[in-house]
Design an enzyme around this catalytic site. Structure first.
Site, short mmCIF file in Angstrom:
data_model
loop_
_atom_site.label_atom_id
_atom_site.label_comp_id
_atom_site.label_asym_id
_atom_site.label_seq_id
_atom_site.Cartn_x
_atom_site.Cartn_y
_atom_site.Cartn_z
N HIS A 182 2.85 3.49 -9.42
CA HIS A 182 2.62 1.99 -9.42
C HIS A 182 3.71 1.19 -9.99
O HIS A 182 4.29 0.25 -9.87
CB HIS A 182 1.33 1.62 -10.34
N ASP A 217 0.80 -1.03 -0.07
CA ASP A 217 -0.02 0.10 -0.10
C ASP A 217 0.97 1.18 0.05
O ASP A 217 1.93 1.12 0.67
CB ASP A 217 -0.85 0.00 1.04
N LEU A 272 10.80 -20.06 -4.18
CA LEU A 272 9.69 -19.24 -3.72
C LEU A 272 8.34 -19.57 -4.49
O LEU A 272 8.38 -19.45 -5.80
CB LEU A 272 9.87 -17.87 -3.77
C1 FPP Z 1 -1.79 0.42 -3.40
O1 FPP Z 1 -1.55 1.69 -3.49
C2 FPP Z 1 -1.41 -0.54 -4.48
C3 FPP Z 1 -2.17 -0.98 -5.51
C4 FPP Z 1 -3.62 -0.71 -5.63
C5 FPP Z 1 -1.56 -1.79 -6.68
C6 FPP Z 1 -0.36 -2.64 -6.26
C7 FPP Z 1 0.57 -2.87 -7.59
C8 FPP Z 1 1.74 -2.72 -7.47
C9 FPP Z 1 2.69 -2.89 -6.47
C10 FPP Z 1 2.54 -3.08 -8.85
C11 FPP Z 1 1.89 -4.14 -9.84
C12 FPP Z 1 2.01 -5.36 -9.56
C13 FPP Z 1 2.13 -6.16 -10.46
C14 FPP Z 1 2.12 -7.71 -10.11
C15 FPP Z 1 2.22 -5.81 -11.92
P1 FPP Z 1 -2.52 2.73 -3.54
O2 FPP Z 1 -2.83 3.31 -5.04
O3 FPP Z 1 -3.70 2.54 -2.84
O4 FPP Z 1 -1.72 3.94 -2.77
P2 FPP Z 1 -2.36 5.12 -2.04
O5 FPP Z 1 -3.15 4.49 -0.99
O6 FPP Z 1 -1.20 5.86 -1.34
O7 FPP Z 1 -3.13 5.96 -3.10
#
Ligand code: FPP
Length: 242
Positions: free
Chosen positions: A39, A22, A133
């Site tokens: 991202h 997150d 893994l």
């Molecule tokens: C949360 O940050 C993260 C996500 C919703 C996406 C997680 C994805 C990745 C780490 C990369 C992609 C992974 C793959 C497998 C390709 P948020 O956007 O909710 O952050 P915020 O709460 O600060 O807005």
């Protein structure tokens, strides 16, 4: 407190680590970047950490990459995340020969684009017999949705008399979950200071040690991972096997 790798007890590693990645958006904001750059940075952190966890000898990792709720984000952001996913799958299909990571997708994949579903099938098949893994990537995943889908599968098996009502217990139920054959997580890590489960692995986290970290996911480093594992090992020492 900075924990170094040599402070970890390698005899008592968590078998399975679950991660809620997150804070990509807030990381981007903090650095005057776009959410998509956040991202992208988060995706790099995932690559680096999975390599390190494989090297450390962690057996299973499950990461929350896209929830059933994430479809509600702006279309451009959803499209970007799906693009990142396509690149991720393509890269891992290409390098599967030299990697030893076994990748499995959990969640309702029927809602994903057909080309992504195809890439997932290929990647799962070519990494099936890997011995390193075991990486589960949760996509279009929600804990409640997983439980409902499992109940639907049990309902069908009841109708077809493959299962009797009296046979339904915890261990049978677990066989119908997306995480079938994978032990429950010992440790959950959530970054960005949020203290919630957000519908992640609701059944599987029943006895899991929870670790919340203030850092945003793109900043989560190897030392942060060692610190989470160290924290887990201290807790385990205090409470024994319970
Ligand atoms: C949360 O940050 C993260 C996500 C919703 C996406 C997680 C994805 C990745 C780490 C990369 C992609 C992974 C793959 C497998 C390709 P948020 O956007 O909710 O952050 P915020 O709460 O600060 O807005």
């Amino acid at each position: 407190m900075k924990v170094e790798k040599n402070q970890i007890d390698f005899e008592n590693l968590p078998t399975h680590i679950a991660i809620i990645m997150d804070g990509n958006g807030r990381w981007a904001q903090k650095h005057n970047k776009t959410r998509t750059e956040g991202h992208e940075a988060g995706s790099k952190t995932l690559e680096n950490l999975t390599k390190e966890m494989d090297t450390l000898g962690i057996q299973y990792v499950t990461v929350y990459a896209f929830s059933t709720e994430n479809w509600k984000r702006p279309k451009a952001e959803v499209d970007f995340l799906m693009g990142l996913l396509r690149q991720y799958l393509k890269r891992h299909i290409r390098q599967a020969k030299r990697d030893n990571i076994k990748i499995r997708i959990i969640g309702d994949r029927s809602m994903l684009a057909k080309d992504i579903q195809k890439q997932i099938t290929v990647l799962e098949e070519i990494t099936e017999n890997k011995t390193g893994l075991g990486l589960q990537i949760a996509l279009n995943y929600g804990g409640r949705d997983e439980i409902i889908r499992s109940m639907q599968k049990i309902g069908k098996d009841l109708l077809h008399k493959k299962v009797m009502v009296e046979e339904i217990n915890e261990s049978l139920f677990e066989k119908y979950l997306d995480t079938t054959l994978i032990p429950d997580p010992d440790l959950l890590i959530r970054t960005s200071g949020e203290i919630r489960l957000s519908n992640f692995l609701l059944w599987q986290l029943a006895y899991t040690e929870l670790y919340f970290c203030e850092k945003y996911w793109p900043d989560f480093s190897m030392n942060d991972l060692y610190q989470a594992i160290y924290h887990f090992q201290q807790r385990k020492r205090r409470f024994g096997a319970l």
